[in-house]
Design an enzyme around this catalytic site. Structure first.
Site, short mmCIF file in Angstrom:
data_model
loop_
_atom_site.label_atom_id
_atom_site.label_comp_id
_atom_site.label_asym_id
_atom_site.label_seq_id
_atom_site.Cartn_x
_atom_site.Cartn_y
_atom_site.Cartn_z
CD GLU A 43 -2.61 1.44 2.51
OE1 GLU A 43 -2.23 0.86 3.54
OE2 GLU A 43 -3.58 2.21 2.48
NE ARG A 274 4.22 -8.46 10.85
CZ ARG A 274 3.86 -7.51 9.99
NH1 ARG A 274 4.77 -6.77 9.42
NH2 ARG A 274 2.60 -7.31 9.71
CE LYS A 284 3.72 0.32 5.12
NZ LYS A 284 2.67 0.32 4.10
#
Length: 594
Positions: A43, A274, A284
């Site tokens: 994104e 992850r 983020k």
RNA sequence: GGGGCAAUGGUGUAAUUGGUAGCACGACAGAUUCUGAUUCUGUUAGUUGGGGUUCAAGUCCCUAUUGCCCUACCA
């Protein structure tokens, strides 16, 4: 990336799944490996970080390994958060990482029209409806993990009505949040994602690519599988938190295919754990806080775990790939030792980085007997090896005179026995030059050593061992230190980069955390120490004769000090600025710590 | 009171799918070295607990425990 296209001896679980698919012919002819298609679907709402780097390497590496296709696709379904700046940086980062995508860069927003048609199709099949409940009502009626939800009063409205309202939503007839399109699944499902999930919401905002064409935007769950389907993705790899979304991913595609003579492609979502390195944060949101609050110079600050930050710090794509590989691909959620990253970058730079001499904290050395063996003003030149691991890198000249700089920490007034460097009466080798013996030193009123006096031994020219004495005894020297000649040394700024946080799990809130606890309290104030007065050898000032790194970044090993690269600000500011990528392993400091 | 997932040395990960628990990072010891680097050698240390099946279990079964994820009109 030749190293990654070779199949390793042992296969991780995703490779095993793909192997089995190839064998069974799930995606084409049995044995046809080229059918494999993967993607990286960021994104564009922030910069890529090290976790994304692993995801890119995984998906691209798989496609490359099998001879299939890899796509770079922006999941730009939320205009409120997304910006062109992020698109640009992400493309640059993915390219730098070494991933090559098939065809053009894709955008989910290019598929909006198709998504809309499929949504209409679902409404017609009675599998979706327009819900006019308020967000609060919806939340209320969803129930919770142990209690089933209750159906919306709009759930069974006629398809024509939903179709009509949906068209008006699209046309911009309604305010944000006033209504949504929902999938009709099961309000009692133990999987909360299946309790009539929202497919579209009204957002009257400008999209970075489609402008104000659309007033409705698809939700991730509705859009993502369809994007994968359109692009023919076979293995849609994502992180563990999407495990609970897989049933929905499958449901949407099955719903579209219901009653369809030519079913659309149905990719396989696979989840892996992850990357979670210690001493790093990968959220983020928190990364953005560090930038916005001015704790770092920007997204590409060399202390940042962003791809751009790590690039600026001097990491190589190879080292990031090696790190990703070393951490493995599993469903186990653990923490990955940041030492593995440091080992990976040392590994690569040790092989590839040209050596130079740089004195970070200089103290002056005067060779007092320089005049006794010739002209006291003379300059001598020596050959220095550029890279002991790469003979092709050749040699360079370093100039020597009667005034030099050495590292302040390489001299001790009263050194312990195991200190193999300079001290009163001690002899060391100046790398590639001469053996020198300290005869005296000068201190200022503050007690700081300002000058060290040495004599050199002409018989050790080039740093070679002197000939044996009359009895055949060979004089030995325990230490070799680096130096630069004062007459031609260049001034430089050196930024010693260290870990950004002081604790292994900076984002983990302690149980007894005080009110207002923040991960910021774990920031390492010494993560960047700027040294203004470094003295470096002249070869560092010019790019002549230098090997070129593929990405144009000039990386070196400063002998005995670590790996450094020229900061991008150097050119702009017209002076030399180096960032420390990594230190060398240092068994001496460990010895001292004992 | 729900659902999903996971558990192998200090850390991360392998184990031909039931057949000698291996590798990497680290730590420790030594050798080599014109970088206290590199390189090389050696040492260290592991199958979450309890049952069961089997000649044989990290692997299969039962059970317990622990951890993570899930109740945005974010992705």
């Amino acid at each position: 990336m030749p190293d990654d296209t070779n199949e390793p001896a042992s296969r991780h679980f995703i490779e095993q799944i793909i192997d089995a698919d190839i064998a069974s012919g799930k995606w084409g002819q049995p044995g046809d490996r080229s059918v494999v298609a993967t993607r990286f679907p960021p994104e564009p709402n922030g910069y890529l970080h090290i976790g994304h780097a692993k995801a890119v390497n995984l998906s691209y590496g798989l496609a490359a390994q099998f001879g299939g296709r890899f796509m770079l696709r922006f999941d730009d379904t939320n205009p409120a958060k997304e910006e062109q700046e992020y698109v640009d940086s992400i493309i640059e980062d993915v390219r730098w990482l070494g991933a090559k995508w098939a065809g053009e860069v894709r955008f989910a927003s290019d598929y909006f029209e198709q998504f809309y048609e499929w949504a209409q199709d679902l409404i017609k099949k009675g599998l979706a409806y327009v819900d006019e409940q308020s967000p609060e009502q919806m939340k209320q009626n969803r129930g919770d993990v142990t209690k089933p939800g209750v159906n919306s009063p709009f759930r069974d409205r006629p398809a024509e009505e939903s179709l009509d309202l949906f068209a008006k939503m699209k046309a911009g007839a309604f305010k944000d949040g006033s209504m949504v399109l929902r999938a009709k699944i099961d309000m009692a499902s133990p999987n909360m994602n299946l309790r009539d999930p929202v497919m579209y919401r009204v957002v009257n905002a400008k999209h970075h690519r489609t402008g104000s064409t659309w007033h409705i935007y698809p939700m991730y769950d509705w859009a993502h599988g369809l994007e994968d389907s359109i692009e023919g993705i076979t293995h849609s790899i994502c992180t563990l938190e999407f495990e609970n979304h897989r049933p929905l991913y499958d449901w949407f595609i099955d719903a579209i295919n219901k009653g369809r003579s030519e079913p659309i492609h149905h990719p396989q979502q696979i989840e892996f754990s992850r990357l979670e390195p210690t001493y790093i944060i990968t959220s983020k949101r928190n990364l953005k806080l560090l930038v916005d609050d001015g704790h770092v110079m920007g997204w590409d600050d060399p202390r940042m775990p962003t791809v751009s930050g790590m690039r600026r710090r001097g990491f190589t794509p190879e080292s990031l790939r090696a790190f990703a590989k070393a951490t493995g691909v599993t469903k186990f959620k653990g923490a990955h030792d940041i030492g593995l990253l440091e080992a990976a970058v040392r590994d690569h730079l040790n092989i590839a980085a040209p050596r130079r001499m740089a004195v970070l904290d200089p103290v002056k050395v005067v060779i007092t007997n320089w005049g006794e063996h010739g002209d006291s003003d003379r300059i001598e030149e020596f050959d220095a090896i550029n890279n002991p691991n790469d003979e092709a890198a050749g040699t360079r000249k370093v100039a020597f005179s009667c005034e030099l700089y050495i590292e302040r920490e390489d001299f001790m007034e009263d050194p312990p026995k195991k200190f193999f460097r300079l001290g009163p009466g001690r002899e060391v080798r100046l790398r590639y030059a001469y053996w020198v013996t300290c005869t005296d030193f000068v201190k200022d009123s503050g007690g700081n050593v300002t000058e060290i006096h040495c004599t050199y031994d002409p018989a050790t020219k080039g740093g070679e061992n002197p000939p044996p004495d009359a009895d055949g005894n060979v004089r030995k020297v325990k230490g070799t230190i680096h130096w630069v000649s004062a007459h031609d040394a260049i001034d430089a700024e050196v930024r010693q980069i260290d870990r950004l946080f002081t604790v292994p799990h900076p984002a983990r809130e302690p149980k007894d955390a005080p009110e207002g606890w923040s991960f910021m309290q774990n920031l390492n104030p010494d993560a960047m120490t700027v040294i203004g007065g470094a003295k470096v050898e002249p070869a560092l000032a010019s790019t002549e004769g230098e090997p070129t790194w593929p990405d144009g970044i000039r990386r070196f090993q400063f002998e005995r000090m670590g790996y450094f690269c020229v900061d991008r600000d150097s050119a702009k500011e017209g002076r030399l600025i180096f960032n420390r990528t990594a230190t060398l392993r240092d068994s001496w400091s460990k010895e001292q710590g004992k």
